[in-house]
Design an enzyme around this catalytic site. Sequence first.
Site, mmCIF file in Angstrom:
data_model
loop_
_atom_site.group_PDB
_atom_site.id
_atom_site.type_symbol
_atom_site.label_atom_id
_atom_site.label_comp_id
_atom_site.label_asym_id
_atom_site.label_seq_id
_atom_site.Cartn_x
_atom_site.Cartn_y
_atom_site.Cartn_z
ATOM 1 N N GLU A 74 -2.878 -5.902 -3.369
ATOM 2 C CA GLU A 74 -3.111 -4.481 -3.085
ATOM 3 C C GLU A 74 -4.582 -4.185 -2.815
ATOM 4 O O GLU A 74 -4.962 -3.039 -2.623
ATOM 5 C CB GLU A 74 -2.557 -3.601 -4.205
ATOM 6 C CG GLU A 74 -2.956 -4.005 -5.598
ATOM 7 C CD GLU A 74 -2.229 -3.186 -6.684
ATOM 8 O OE1 GLU A 74 -1.563 -2.187 -6.370
ATOM 9 O OE2 GLU A 74 -2.369 -3.557 -7.859
ATOM 10 N N HIS B 170 0.973 9.109 -8.273
ATOM 11 C CA HIS B 170 1.879 8.744 -9.366
ATOM 12 C C HIS B 170 2.792 9.887 -9.767
ATOM 13 O O HIS B 170 3.884 9.663 -10.288
ATOM 14 C CB HIS B 170 1.098 8.159 -10.531
ATOM 15 C CG HIS B 170 0.607 6.789 -10.192
ATOM 16 N ND1 HIS B 170 -0.663 6.540 -9.769
ATOM 17 C CD2 HIS B 170 1.282 5.625 -10.107
ATOM 18 C CE1 HIS B 170 -0.773 5.261 -9.472
ATOM 19 N NE2 HIS B 170 0.387 4.676 -9.669
ATOM 20 N N CYS C 83 6.389 -3.969 -3.244
ATOM 21 C CA CYS C 83 6.829 -2.932 -4.184
ATOM 22 C C CYS C 83 6.113 -1.612 -3.918
ATOM 23 O O CYS C 83 6.255 -0.661 -4.677
ATOM 24 C CB CYS C 83 6.643 -3.381 -5.626
ATOM 25 S SG CYS C 83 4.949 -3.802 -6.033
ATOM 26 N N ASP D 119 -1.680 1.036 -2.753
ATOM 27 C CA ASP D 119 -3.118 0.783 -2.892
ATOM 28 C C ASP D 119 -3.686 0.015 -1.708
ATOM 29 O O ASP D 119 -4.816 0.262 -1.292
ATOM 30 C CB ASP D 119 -3.388 0.007 -4.189
ATOM 31 C CG ASP D 119 -3.432 0.947 -5.389
ATOM 32 O OD1 ASP D 119 -4.048 2.018 -5.267
ATOM 33 O OD2 ASP D 119 -2.845 0.625 -6.429
HETATM 34 C C1 PEP Z 1 1.072 -0.106 -5.033
HETATM 35 O O1 PEP Z 1 -0.151 0.066 -5.131
HETATM 36 O O2 PEP Z 1 1.662 -0.183 -3.951
HETATM 37 C C2 PEP Z 1 1.907 -0.203 -6.248
HETATM 38 C C3 PEP Z 1 3.184 -0.503 -6.157
HETATM 39 O O3 PEP Z 1 1.308 0.067 -7.445
HETATM 40 P P1 PEP Z 1 1.018 1.561 -7.970
HETATM 41 O O4 PEP Z 1 1.731 2.509 -7.057
HETATM 42 O O5 PEP Z 1 1.525 1.663 -9.361
HETATM 43 O O6 PEP Z 1 -0.467 1.631 -7.886
HETATM 44 MG MG MG Z 2 -1.113 -0.217 -7.036
#
Ligand code: PEP
Ligand code: MG
Length: 580
Positions: free
Chosen positions: A434, A192, A505, A458
């Site tokens: 995910e 993140h 995403c 994920d």
């Molecule tokens: C993912 O897991 O690909 C996602 C878009 O969510 P995050 O990166 O916030 O876990």
């Molecule tokens: Mg995620």
Amino acid sequence: MRNLQGIPASPGIAIGSAFAFLDDEEPTIPRYTVTELELDGEWDRFVVAVGKAKDDVTVLRDRATREMGSEHGAIFDAHLLMLDDPEVLDAIDLSLRDSFLNIEWIVHQYEQTIVKRLEGLDDPILQERTVDVHDIIKRVLNHLMFRERFSLADLGSDVVLVAHNLLPSDMIAMNRARVKAIVMDAGGKTSHTAILARAFEIPAVLGLGGAVRGIKSGAIVVVDGNTGDVRVDPDAQTLERYERVRAKMAERDEDLTAIASLPARTLDGRDVLIKANIEVPEETDSVLRHGAAGVGLFRSEFLFLQPGRAPSEDSQYAAYRRVIEAMAGRPVTIRTLDVGGDKVVPDLAIEEEKNPLLGWRAIRYCLSDPELFQDQLRAILRASAHGDARIMFPMISGPVELDSAIAALERAKAECRKRNQAFREDIPVGIMIEVPSAALIADILATKVDFFSIGTNDLIQYTIAVDRGNERVAYLHEPFHPAVLRLVKKVIDDGHAAGIPVSMCGEMASDPFAAIVLLGLGLDEFSMSAVSVPDVKRTIRSISFEEATAVAAEALKLCSHQETEAFLASRLADRVSRGA
Ligand code: PEP
Ligand code: MG
């Protein structure tokens, strides 16, 4: 000059002066005896330190109130009250005069006693106050030991931030205008911290695994977020070379901006949607500037990572509405709170867990705290009256969990109706795919929702069993692993068989080679950091759907990610550039 190589986590080149934010361990508290004559002096030192701590807290209180409202400021009022509490001051004075020990040790001992007392209580709210006690006592101790606790919000000049590990909450709190680049021991491309660095358009190299310790504050550092190269104390020639690359990149950025207004259409006329992921409402300007067709993922948990208490329904409503209105009719997909894992929210009492990534995260946390979940769902519903909002649940692992989330949404709708609050009755509801279990039963889940969005950050982590934030195993977090490609294909096929659109995403969608494979697999929508949108749009515009389909079919036959990478490079490298 020292050359370091890390993981390129956020593009761009920066040259600047290092600020080593490494002093993040708990201090050792000194313990020694004092004479009777020294007791008053010890007490005076304590009074001065308390005065300084009060000044700090007052500044924080005023800032929180100004930026986030009085309910956020109130938490610091509680800290001020404690610093003035005669019972606290008397207890410390008494203990000092009884024990003839230095004041730092007395204050430290006092903290231990209070924390033990609070932890022994039945009331979870009072138990949580131990965090406040620790915060305030640490502040006093830091002043006593002349160990001022530097806040990244106070950065006063432009720096290259060098750290062992920055938490997402550090990224939110820091003075972003001053941070020209980030260099970090920990972290991978999909951690993140990396995602936020891209969101804030700050070049970053992560995963240096201990090497940053040698970078002293004030050293000149070149950070190349495209290649992962870091040069410490570069010679004149190197500096000149990087200045030239930087100028070239600025030109390239201009070219890419020129395609912002063009559609994401293949040479043979197939349209896809390229949207952007955002973490904070202020990013909508960047989303529009980079030509995204909407917000495909609003990571709402970052509203909760601001210092202070969890945001109220009204302040969430205001934030969602702000994003929806800024996007002026373009779709905005708001993901419900995805906390846990590396996204630790100080105000939510998520206990330390042995396996946080497999633990009390995301939808699991929300379903266990109905009040918090209902507040958020109502805030999203109310915001949906102002534009094209969609709602998305994270980390869904199976149908029963999904049914519970949908039932919670129905309860929130009923409450809004009761309160006469306008909302879009048929707000589209989707889920993130995910977790491998969800991908494997995508056909079942597809009958219950309006869309899928594949979260590969994920999905890869859980499929390959590789912690996405751990630099030691970052090489395994591989989007072209055959298992990942097969799961992605299955999700797209199952979604389409049920007549629902499928988006992605996760960061995989922002890689131009992957984008072609995904296009060929039939992905309808791509969502990514805003900075990556022009590159992927250009990629989509450079190929026909027919060719992309053939490339994807070929890629699926290959047996390892190396083979797939090599195949894509030989087939596409002359036309598709992968990063700057
Ligand atoms: C993912 O897991 O690909 C996602 C878009 O969510 P995050 O990166 O916030 O876990
Ligand atoms: Mg995620």
